[in-house]
Design a protein around this motif. Structure first.
Motif, PDB file in Angstrom:
ATOM      1  N   ALA A 176       0.837  -1.199   0.000  1.00  0.00           N
ATOM      2  CA  ALA A 176       0.000   0.000   0.000  1.00  0.00           C
ATOM      3  C   ALA A 176       0.876   1.254   0.000  1.00  0.00           C
ATOM      4  N   LEU A 177       1.978   1.203   0.763  1.00  0.00           N
ATOM      5  CA  LEU A 177       2.899   2.359   0.799  1.00  0.00           C
ATOM      6  C   LEU A 177       3.562   2.566  -0.561  1.00  0.00           C
ATOM      7  N   VAL A 178       3.951   1.454  -1.194  1.00  0.00           N
ATOM      8  CA  VAL A 178       4.576   1.547  -2.522  1.00  0.00           C
ATOM      9  C   VAL A 178       3.568   2.133  -3.515  1.00  0.00           C
ATOM     10  N   TYR A 179       2.330   1.673  -3.399  1.00  0.00           N
ATOM     11  CA  TYR A 179       1.267   2.153  -4.291  1.00  0.00           C
ATOM     12  C   TYR A 179       1.118   3.665  -4.134  1.00  0.00           C
ATOM     13  N   ARG A 180       1.134   4.115  -2.862  1.00  0.00           N
ATOM     14  CA  ARG A 180       0.947   5.547  -2.587  1.00  0.00           C
ATOM     15  C   ARG A 180       2.157   6.348  -3.080  1.00  0.00           C
ATOM     16  N   ALA A 181       3.362   5.808  -2.882  1.00  0.00           N
ATOM     17  CA  ALA A 181       4.579   6.524  -3.299  1.00  0.00           C
ATOM     18  C   ALA A 181       4.708   6.575  -4.819  1.00  0.00           C
ATOM     19  N   GLY A 182       4.111   5.623  -5.508  1.00  0.00           N
ATOM     20  CA  GLY A 182       4.160   5.614  -6.977  1.00  0.00           C
ATOM     21  C   GLY A 182       5.383   4.906  -7.545  1.00  0.00           C
ATOM     22  N   ARG A 183       6.415   4.647  -6.723  1.00  0.00           N
ATOM     23  CA  ARG A 183       7.593   3.893  -7.147  1.00  0.00           C
ATOM     24  C   ARG A 183       8.372   3.434  -5.918  1.00  0.00           C
ATOM     25  N   TRP A 184       9.271   2.481  -6.140  1.00  0.00           N
ATOM     26  CA  TRP A 184      10.086   1.987  -5.034  1.00  0.00           C
ATOM     27  C   TRP A 184      11.108   3.046  -4.643  1.00  0.00           C
ATOM     28  N   THR A 185      11.239   3.290  -3.340  1.00  0.00           N
ATOM     29  CA  THR A 185      12.272   4.206  -2.859  1.00  0.00           C
ATOM     30  C   THR A 185      13.253   3.382  -2.021  1.00  0.00           C
ATOM     31  N   ARG A 186      14.336   4.009  -1.591  1.00  0.00           N
ATOM     32  CA  ARG A 186      15.339   3.280  -0.811  1.00  0.00           C
ATOM     33  C   ARG A 186      14.755   2.772   0.511  1.00  0.00           C
ATOM     34  N   ARG A 187      13.938   3.621   1.158  1.00  0.00           N
ATOM     35  CA  ARG A 187      13.327   3.212   2.431  1.00  0.00           C
ATOM     36  C   ARG A 187      12.397   2.015   2.235  1.00  0.00           C
ATOM     37  N   LEU A 188      11.612   2.088   1.152  1.00  0.00           N
ATOM     38  CA  LEU A 188      10.678   0.980   0.886  1.00  0.00           C
ATOM     39  C   LEU A 188      11.449  -0.298   0.558  1.00  0.00           C
ATOM     40  N   ARG A 189      12.569  -0.150  -0.160  1.00  0.00           N
ATOM     41  CA  ARG A 189      13.409  -1.320  -0.465  1.00  0.00           C
ATOM     42  C   ARG A 189      13.988  -1.916   0.824  1.00  0.00           C
ATOM     43  N   LEU A 190      14.358  -1.027   1.765  1.00  0.00           N
ATOM     44  CA  LEU A 190      14.879  -1.505   3.051  1.00  0.00           C
ATOM     45  C   LEU A 190      13.800  -2.300   3.794  1.00  0.00           C
ATOM     46  N   ALA A 191      12.572  -1.749   3.773  1.00  0.00           N
ATOM     47  CA  ALA A 191      11.449  -2.438   4.432  1.00  0.00           C
ATOM     48  C   ALA A 191      11.204  -3.786   3.764  1.00  0.00           C
ATOM     49  N   GLU A 192      11.313  -3.818   2.426  1.00  0.00           N
ATOM     50  CA  GLU A 192      11.112  -5.060   1.673  1.00  0.00           C
ATOM     51  C   GLU A 192      12.156  -6.100   2.082  1.00  0.00           C
ATOM     52  N   PHE A 193      13.410  -5.635   2.248  1.00  0.00           N
ATOM     53  CA  PHE A 193      14.495  -6.534   2.631  1.00  0.00           C
ATOM     54  C   PHE A 193      14.257  -7.099   4.037  1.00  0.00           C
ATOM     55  N   ALA A 194      13.841  -6.214   4.961  1.00  0.00           N
ATOM     56  CA  ALA A 194      13.564  -6.654   6.338  1.00  0.00           C
ATOM     57  C   ALA A 194      12.438  -7.688   6.343  1.00  0.00           C
ATOM     58  N   LEU A 195      11.419  -7.434   5.514  1.00  0.00           N
ATOM     59  CA  LEU A 195      10.280  -8.362   5.438  1.00  0.00           C
ATOM     60  C   LEU A 195      10.720  -9.705   4.849  1.00  0.00           C
ATOM     61  N   SER A 196      11.635  -9.647   3.883  1.00  0.00           N
ATOM     62  CA  SER A 196      12.143 -10.893   3.284  1.00  0.00           C
ATOM     63  C   SER A 196      12.860 -11.720   4.341  1.00  0.00           C
ATOM     64  N   LEU A 197      13.689 -11.047   5.157  1.00  0.00           N
ATOM     65  CA  LEU A 197      14.433 -11.766   6.206  1.00  0.00           C
ATOM     66  C   LEU A 197      13.465 -12.398   7.206  1.00  0.00           C
ATOM     67  N   ALA A 198      12.433 -11.627   7.584  1.00  0.00           N
ATOM     68  CA  ALA A 198      11.439 -12.148   8.532  1.00  0.00           C
ATOM     69  C   ALA A 198      10.723 -13.360   7.931  1.00  0.00           C
ATOM     70  N   SER A 199      10.388 -13.274   6.629  1.00  0.00           N
ATOM     71  CA  SER A 199       9.693 -14.384   5.954  1.00  0.00           C
ATOM     72  C   SER A 199      10.568 -15.637   5.938  1.00  0.00           C
ATOM     73  N   ILE A 200      11.876 -15.435   5.668  1.00  0.00           N
ATOM     74  CA  ILE A 200      12.806 -16.577   5.627  1.00  0.00           C
ATOM     75  C   ILE A 200      12.850 -17.243   7.004  1.00  0.00           C
ATOM     76  N   TYR A 201      12.906 -16.417   8.041  1.00  0.00           N
ATOM     77  CA  TYR A 201      12.968 -16.960   9.408  1.00  0.00           C
ATOM     78  C   TYR A 201      11.700 -17.774   9.717  1.00  0.00           C
ATOM     79  N   VAL A 202      10.538 -17.214   9.405  1.00  0.00           N
ATOM     80  CA  VAL A 202       9.271 -17.902   9.708  1.00  0.00           C
ATOM     81  C   VAL A 202       9.157 -19.198   8.900  1.00  0.00           C
ATOM     82  N   LEU A 203       9.469 -19.122   7.600  1.00  0.00           N
ATOM     83  CA  LEU A 203       9.382 -20.316   6.744  1.00  0.00           C
ATOM     84  C   LEU A 203      10.324 -21.411   7.254  1.00  0.00           C
ATOM     85  N   TYR A 204      11.554 -20.997   7.613  1.00  0.00           N
ATOM     86  CA  TYR A 204      12.538 -21.975   8.098  1.00  0.00           C
ATOM     87  C   TYR A 204      12.046 -22.637   9.395  1.00  0.00           C
ATOM     88  N   THR A 205      11.490 -21.811  10.289  1.00  0.00           N
ATOM     89  CA  THR A 205      10.979 -22.350  11.559  1.00  0.00           C
ATOM     90  C   THR A 205       9.870 -23.366  11.308  1.00  0.00           C
TER      91      THR A 205
END
Lengths: 118, 324
Positions: B238-267
């Motif tokens: 939703a934030l990306v949609y509102r911003a209209g494009r990927w920004t560095r902060r949004l990419r950082l959030a995406e990376f953090a979410l990816s790490l969290a997803s990997i941890y949950v999937l692995y568990t």
């Protein structure tokens, strides 16, 4: 053997090769004051030395890589930074040596061409 | 600036044939020179009415491959001309090897796991195969170039700047794709939280269609974890949609979410019985191992993009300050 139609293209290529040899000397001679690519091209053109953009700009980078030129970025305006080139101490040395070389070559060629005319 | 104009497409294409090290600097200078030339001719790169004049200027500069070749001073095993094709070929070969190894790794883990020595051997074998692959592809290209089979396609005066490929902008978003993504994430959130018994084996009998729930009770204890991930994903999209494009902060959030997803999937894959039926559980875990491998590769790419600063530069061209 080229045809009559192909001759102009051949002549253009030969002429370009001839100029290319002297190009380094021409560029070094014009960079005692710093200049950016387009201004240098204009300056050379004003001395009747037209050099294609695709030849001149890569040459500046090559001369810089060889240590004959120095360069620095300057911000003309926010939208258009420019890279300014200036001759380096090593470049000055090369310019002096190449100028002597050019003089000798010019004299030798002058003699050869004079003989040809006879 | 419209990055789809002829000028940007040309600069991008020249850069594609340059070594990574000198690419940003040459592209930055080339843009500056082209803009100087355009200004002198009273033309604007973004003005559609000036497109013919811009194309004429680019033709004077020469085909991108030819111009890039003139910027080279070093000796190369693979020439700049052949480099894009080499990169694509090696990319395909590397992707095939990676998928084969991931499948192998998934199968081994599924059959009872690997100890540290076996895992090191597995990784060593992967690196060895990748290097061998590189050597073979590089040798083939070296031979092809030596035999003169790789030639510039449309160089010389006859090339058409209008046919330059468009610049791909990794930060540009597709709003429809984002909305579809949000829709399916919300759907998963609702199904797993409110009607998890809908997920199962469909059976037909006299009374109609029935579903035999397949998810184990143990797996369902992880649904709150998954829900937290999905809610975060919806918020991010939703934030990306509102911003209209990927920004560095949004990419950082995406990376953090990816790490969290990997941890949950692995568990989940390590600790839980996912499905009530053993065969379905095996298939689901196998699929999750593959998914984990892909997620790891993806997060590695995200990290690389963040560190190299590529996220905000579709052309990979840094600003003047970054260059100094």
């Amino acid at each position: 053997m080229v045809t009559q139609e192909e001759y102009p293209a051949l002549l253009e290529n030969l002429s370009l090769e001839l100029r290319r040899g002297a190009l380094v000397l021409a560029v070094l001679s014009q960079l005692s004051e710093k200049q950016y690519g387009y201004s240098l091209k204009q300056q050379l053109a004003s001395q009747a030395l037209e050099i294609p953009e695709g030849t001149l700009y890569p040459l500046l980078r090559r001369l810089e890589a060889q240590g004959l030129l120095e360069s620095e970025w300057e911000l003309a305006d926010e939208a258009r930074p420019r890279r300014y080139y200036r001759i380096s101490p090593q470049g000055r040395e090369a310019l002096a040596d190449l100028t002597k070389e050019w003089g000798a070559l010019s004299r030798a060629l002058g003699g050869l061409l004079k003989e040809e005319k006879k | 600036m419209n990055d789809q104009n002829l000028l940007e497409r040309y600069i991008h294409e020249v850069g594609a044939h340059l070594p990574r090290r000198s690419r940003p600097d040459v592209q930055l200078e080339l843009r500056s020179l082209l803009l100087d030339e355009l200004a002198a001719r009273g033309l604007e790169a973004d003005n559609p009415a000036d497109a013919a004049g811009v194309a004429e200027l680019l033709k004077e500069y020469g085909h991108p491959e030819e111009l890039a070749a003139r910027y080279h001073t070093e000796q190369f095993l693979i020439s700049p001309l052949a480099f894009p094709a080499f990169r694509l070929s090696y990319g395909i070969a590397a992707a095939v090897v990676t998928v084969v190894f991931l499948v192998g790794l998934g199968l081994r883990l599924n059959q009872g796991g690997l100890d540290l020595t076996e895992l090191a051997g597995f990784l060593g074998s992967y690196i060895e195969t990748m290097l061998l692959n590189f050597g073979v592809v590089a040798f083939v290209f070296y031979l092809l170039e030596g035999l003169g089979w790789i030639k510039p396609a449309k160089t010389g005066a006859g090339w058409d700047p209008h046919k330059l490929p468009a610049v791909k902008d990794p930060d540009r978003i597709n709003r429809t794709e984002l909305l579809v993504g949000i829709f399916f994430t919300i759907a998963a959130l609702l199904v797993f939280n409110f009607v998890p018994h809908w997920i199962g084996i469909v059976s037909w009998h006299d009374d109609g269609i029935g579903v035999v729930p397949i998810l184990s009770d143990q797996f369902l204890t992880y649904v709150p974890w998954l829900s937290a991930l999905w809610v975060s994903e919806v918020a991010l999209k939703a934030l990306v949609y509102r911003a209209g494009r990927w920004t560095r902060r949004l990419r950082l959030a995406e990376f953090a979410l990816s790490l969290a997803s990997i941890y949950v999937l692995y568990t989940i894959v390590q600790n839980a019985v996912i499905a009530k039926l053993a065969i379905v559980d095996g298939i689901a875990k196998f699929a999750l191992w593959i998914l984990l491998g892909i997620a790891l590769l993806e997060s590695g790419w995200q990290l690389y993009r963040l560190l190299s600063g590529k996220a905000n530069h579709p052309l990979g061209v840094p600003s003047i300050r970054e260059n100094q």
